[in-house]
Design a protein around this motif. Structure first.
Motif, PDB file in Angstrom:
ATOM      1  N   GLU A  43     -48.380 -80.061 -38.541  1.00 23.54           N
ATOM      2  CA  GLU A  43     -49.467 -80.994 -38.849  1.00 23.54           C
ATOM      3  C   GLU A  43     -48.922 -82.402 -39.061  1.00 23.54           C
ATOM      4  O   GLU A  43     -49.573 -83.391 -38.715  1.00 23.54           O
ATOM      5  CB  GLU A  43     -50.221 -80.518 -40.088  1.00 23.54           C
ATOM      6  N   ASN A  59     -47.823 -68.118 -33.376  1.00 21.51           N
ATOM      7  CA  ASN A  59     -47.973 -66.738 -32.896  1.00 21.51           C
ATOM      8  C   ASN A  59     -46.930 -66.372 -31.848  1.00 21.51           C
ATOM      9  O   ASN A  59     -46.578 -65.197 -31.702  1.00 21.51           O
ATOM     10  CB  ASN A  59     -49.377 -66.543 -32.316  1.00 21.51           C
ATOM     11  N   PRO A  76     -52.585 -80.562 -32.724  1.00 23.87           N
ATOM     12  CA  PRO A  76     -53.911 -79.988 -32.969  1.00 23.87           C
ATOM     13  C   PRO A  76     -53.840 -78.571 -33.538  1.00 23.87           C
ATOM     14  O   PRO A  76     -52.865 -77.843 -33.327  1.00 23.87           O
ATOM     15  CB  PRO A  76     -54.558 -79.994 -31.578  1.00 23.87           C
ATOM     16  N   THR A  77     -54.893 -78.175 -34.257  1.00 25.49           N
ATOM     17  CA  THR A  77     -54.890 -76.896 -34.972  1.00 25.49           C
ATOM     18  C   THR A  77     -54.778 -75.708 -34.027  1.00 25.49           C
ATOM     19  O   THR A  77     -54.038 -74.749 -34.305  1.00 25.49           O
ATOM     20  CB  THR A  77     -56.186 -76.767 -35.803  1.00 25.49           C
ATOM     21  N   ASP A  78     -55.498 -75.720 -32.897  1.00 24.50           N
ATOM     22  CA  ASP A  78     -55.444 -74.585 -31.979  1.00 24.50           C
ATOM     23  C   ASP A  78     -54.052 -74.418 -31.367  1.00 24.50           C
ATOM     24  O   ASP A  78     -53.572 -73.292 -31.179  1.00 24.50           O
ATOM     25  CB  ASP A  78     -56.492 -74.736 -30.876  1.00 24.50           C
ATOM     26  N   ILE A  79     -53.354 -75.526 -31.112  1.00 21.11           N
ATOM     27  CA  ILE A  79     -52.003 -75.437 -30.548  1.00 21.11           C
ATOM     28  C   ILE A  79     -51.009 -74.972 -31.617  1.00 21.11           C
ATOM     29  O   ILE A  79     -50.056 -74.250 -31.315  1.00 21.11           O
ATOM     30  CB  ILE A  79     -51.586 -76.796 -29.957  1.00 21.11           C
ATOM     31  N   ASP A  98     -51.622 -72.779 -33.924  1.00 18.53           N
ATOM     32  CA  ASP A  98     -51.743 -71.316 -33.956  1.00 18.53           C
ATOM     33  C   ASP A  98     -51.002 -70.673 -32.787  1.00 18.53           C
ATOM     34  O   ASP A  98     -50.336 -69.640 -32.949  1.00 18.53           O
ATOM     35  CB  ASP A  98     -53.227 -70.919 -33.923  1.00 18.53           C
ATOM     36  N   GLN A  99     -51.086 -71.266 -31.607  1.00 18.72           N
ATOM     37  CA  GLN A  99     -50.369 -70.719 -30.451  1.00 18.72           C
ATOM     38  C   GLN A  99     -48.853 -70.752 -30.660  1.00 18.72           C
ATOM     39  O   GLN A  99     -48.154 -69.785 -30.358  1.00 18.72           O
ATOM     40  CB  GLN A  99     -50.725 -71.508 -29.189  1.00 18.72           C
ATOM     41  N   ARG A 113     -46.624 -74.590 -40.528  1.00 17.23           N
ATOM     42  CA  ARG A 113     -47.874 -75.296 -40.254  1.00 17.23           C
ATOM     43  C   ARG A 113     -47.845 -76.721 -40.802  1.00 17.23           C
ATOM     44  O   ARG A 113     -48.365 -77.644 -40.169  1.00 17.23           O
ATOM     45  CB  ARG A 113     -49.035 -74.500 -40.857  1.00 17.23           C
TER      46      ARG A 113
END
Length: 300
Positions: free
Chosen positions: A82, A96, A87-90, A92-93, A78
């Motif tokens: 960053e 995952n 972006p934060t949502d991408i 996470d994708q 992460r």
């Protein structure tokens, strides 16, 4: 004296600022071509190891920044994402999708060379940005009226297509309207198809955001204002760009009010079927042999 006079004229012509604009905007186009080719190669190369990243990250610049910071999917974290301004949502994708990724393993030397290519692409993006800033600065000096009307980059592309600012100012507005669509124009002249309604000025938001039945009129109005702006920039020191811009926007609103609905679709003309006729006129058939012909044919 004649040689020195010729040298002086050549030096004066070389100092024209619009030549700097032309070369700078052509350099931007060439950098764009290089970036597109290299990013395609980078995506295909890295997808051998981490195919899900290429699917999730669609932005080319962001993809190059990630590979510049990250060395393989095992080191994906992460903090590094960053740092690459993801972006934060991408983020996470991406994290995952790593567990279900089916890519093969690469050696450190393979990942290092991919990282170097990503860094080179990122450098090209920075060079492009600096070229854009340079073009904007020079255009504010060379052609402030065109810059106020359509922006620095589109104005610079028009100057490049015409050859110089003075050449652009000598062109009629109908020519300015189709600059950049020469292939479509010559194809319409050759085949009889509909001529193009706009060229490079399609990139102006007021043109490409207009409805399709209003776009031709908007492009024509913009080309007329561009012709005026280029002549002011070439032969005068006046700054009427904001006034031309307001007049153009008022004309756009007028076009929208006058043409709110699309024109009715004309039905296709019925095709008249002509009766089949053999080449040569009348229907051919066996002709009766003349009595003076032999059995095998021919005259006596």
């Amino acid at each position: 004296v004649a040689i020195r006079l010729s040298k002086s004229k050549i030096s004066t012509a070389s100092e024209e600022k619009d030549l700097l604009v032309k070369n700078a905007i052509d350099a931007i186009d060439e950098v764009d071509k290089s970036i597109n080719v290299l990013v395609m190669r980078l995506r295909e190369w890295y997808s051998i190891h981490h195919p899900s990243l290429s699917t999730i990250i669609q932005d080319q610049d962001q993809f190059a920044k990630i590979l510049r910071e990250v060395s393989g999917k095992d080191s994906m974290s992460r903090e590094l994402l960053e740092k690459a301004e993801v972006p934060t949502d991408i983020i996470d994708q991406v994290l995952n999708a790593i567990s279900g990724d089916i890519g093969g393993e690469l050696r450190e030397i393979d990942l290092a060379i991919i990282r170097n290519l990503a860094a080179a692409i990122d450098t090209l993006y920075k060079s492009r940005k600096s070229l854009e800033e340079y073009v904007a600065e020079v255009m504010n000096t060379v052609a402030p009226n065109m810059t106020a009307l359509v922006g620095a980059l589109i104005g610079a592309r028009l100057i490049s297509l015409a050859g110089s600012l003075k050449e652009l100012s000598r062109k009629p507005s109908s020519t300015v309207q189709v600059f950049g669509a020469e292939k479509a124009l010559f194809r319409s002249l050759k085949t009889g198809a509909d001529p193009p309604k706009h060229g490079i000025i399609y990139r102006v938001p007021e043109v490409h955001n207009a409805a399709y039945w209003q776009r031709g009129k908007v492009a024509r109005a913009l080309a007329g204002k561009l012709s005026i702006a280029s002549r002011i920039d070439a032969y005068s020191d006046r700054n009427d760009g904001e006034g031309l811009r307001k007049d153009f926007l008022a004309r756009v609103e007028e076009i929208k009010k006058q043409n709110p609905d699309p024109p009715p679709v004309k039905p296709p003309k019925p095709v008249e079927k002509k009766p089949f006729q053999r080449r040569g006129g009348e229907k051919r058939g066996r002709e009766k042999k003349r009595p003076d012909q032999r059995k095998r044919g021919g005259l006596k």
